[in-house]
Write an enzyme that holds these catalytic residues in place. Structure first.
Site, short mmCIF file in Angstrom:
data_model
loop_
_atom_site.label_atom_id
_atom_site.label_comp_id
_atom_site.label_asym_id
_atom_site.label_seq_id
_atom_site.Cartn_x
_atom_site.Cartn_y
_atom_site.Cartn_z
CG ASP A 85 76.23 39.43 74.35
OD1 ASP A 85 76.36 38.30 73.85
OD2 ASP A 85 76.87 39.83 75.34
CG HIS A 127 72.34 42.37 81.24
ND1 HIS A 127 72.86 41.92 82.44
CD2 HIS A 127 71.59 41.34 80.75
CE1 HIS A 127 72.46 40.67 82.65
NE2 HIS A 127 71.69 40.30 81.64
N GLY A 135 74.12 42.72 76.73
CA GLY A 135 73.27 41.56 77.00
C GLY A 135 71.83 41.71 76.57
CG ASP A 164 66.99 37.82 84.35
OD1 ASP A 164 66.16 38.19 83.49
OD2 ASP A 164 68.08 37.28 84.06
CG HIS A 166 71.44 36.49 82.66
ND1 HIS A 166 70.25 36.09 82.09
CD2 HIS A 166 72.43 35.83 82.01
CE1 HIS A 166 70.52 35.21 81.11
NE2 HIS A 166 71.82 35.03 81.05
CG ASP A 252 66.70 34.56 82.39
OD1 ASP A 252 66.33 34.80 83.56
OD2 ASP A 252 67.40 35.34 81.73
CE1 TYR A 296 65.99 36.24 76.25
CE2 TYR A 296 67.08 35.25 78.14
CZ TYR A 296 66.72 36.37 77.41
OH TYR A 296 67.05 37.62 77.87
ZN ZN Z 1 68.38 36.96 82.19
#
Ligand code: ZN
Length: 316
Positions: A85, A127, A135, A164, A166, A252, A296
């Protein structure tokens, strides 16, 4: 009355990214700053220019072996920092250190009472683990900042709040058995999105069991779902009484992101930032920093982060 908010800007943090066609490009900094400039916040914004983090500061969170590895690979300029990643690009060590440095500068400014609120757009690299990249995240600026607040300023209860899409696994597992790191994270259910963690049952381990809040939402969750979850975050923070708040406000989680599946609007980010300012005012002498995190879709990045800064300016 409006609050003067410190916002970080500069080529050293803008350089953090991985080039085409990687979604974490180096254009995200300017996309945000262009939108912020058009928001008409005038004198309510002052710009901060970061310094790089020192190795000893990185080592507050990261292992010496891992810091060495990033330094070595950065000089070589190719390869991977993880399982595929997070690529190595030339100079990634300097860019990643600049991101951490900017966050530590912001912490210093807030702790010294020069500002109550600061925002660092290229940061919130949540991450990265203590001993590895993950990530798109090389050094975990939030993890370093938490350790720095303890070591440098003697704070005990730091709150990390993550919206976020994630899960903030690098921060969560970095402090999983530490009851003094207050952790609240609303994210897309890990069964559908990287990194796969952050189930509601994950509340900490050992002495920290039951002290952390993970709220996964189903793909397609909208603002109503966010605000339902957010009430629990506010109740949690009110009960835990943080001395400093770190917000990771990845964009995101907004509808239209190319790699996630949540469908919030920037009203979620604006409301979260405003509420956290109120909670910081009540418990933490007003002290809060925001870090940009992921995102993104460039339009979403620009709008969500600008709304966070607007809330920092406008909140009581
Ligand atoms: Zn994210």
């Amino acid at each position: 009355m409006s609050e003067t908010v410190l916002v970080y800007k500069g080529e050293s943090i803008a350089a953090y990214g991985f080039g085409d066609p990687h979604p974490f490009g180096t254009d995200r900094h300017d996309v945000f700053h262009d939108e912020l400039a058009s928001a008409g916040l005038g004198d309510a914004i002052e710009f901060g220019h970061p310094r790089p983090a020192l190795v000893d500061e990185l080592a507050l969170f990261h292992t010496a072996d891992y810091i060495d590895k990033v330094s070595r690979l950065s000089a070589i300029g190719r390869g991977w920092l993880d399982e595929g990643d997070t690529p190595v690009v030339p100079g990634i060590y300097d860019a990643a250190s600049a991101v951490v440095g900017a966050v530590l500068c912001a912490v210093d400014e807030v702790m010294h009472g020069n500002y109550r609120r600061a925002f660092i757009p290229i940061a919130g690299l949540h991450h990265a683990a203590r001993n590895s990249a993950a990530g798109f995240c090389v050094f975990n600026d939030c993890g370093v900042a938490i350790e720095y607040l303890r070591r440098q300023f003697g704070l005990k209860r730091v709150a990390y709040v993550d919206i976020d899409a994630h899960h903030g696994d690098g921060v969560f597992y970095g402090f999983v058995d530490d009851p003094d790191l207050l952790f609240a994270d609303i994210h897309e259910d890990g069964r559908f999105l990287y990194p796969g963690t952050g189930a509601a049952e994950e509340t900490g381990t050992g002495r920290a069991r039951g002290t952390k809040l993970n709220i996964p939402l189903a793909p397609g969750a909208d603002d109503a779902d966010f605000f339902g979850a957010w009430r629990r975050v506010e109740d949690y923070l009110e009960s835990m009484r943080p001395e400093f708040i770190i917000l990771q406000c990845g964009a995101d989680s907004l509808e239209g992101d190319p790699i996630t599946h949540l469908c919030w609007t920037e009203e979620a980010h604006a409301a979260a930032a405003g509420a956290l300012c109120r909670i910081a005012g009540k418990h933490a002498s007003g002290r809060i920093i925001g870090t940009g995190g992921g995102g993104y879709n460039r339009r979403n990045v620009a709008r969500a982060w600008t709304r966070v800064v607007q809330s920092f300016v406008e909140a009581e």
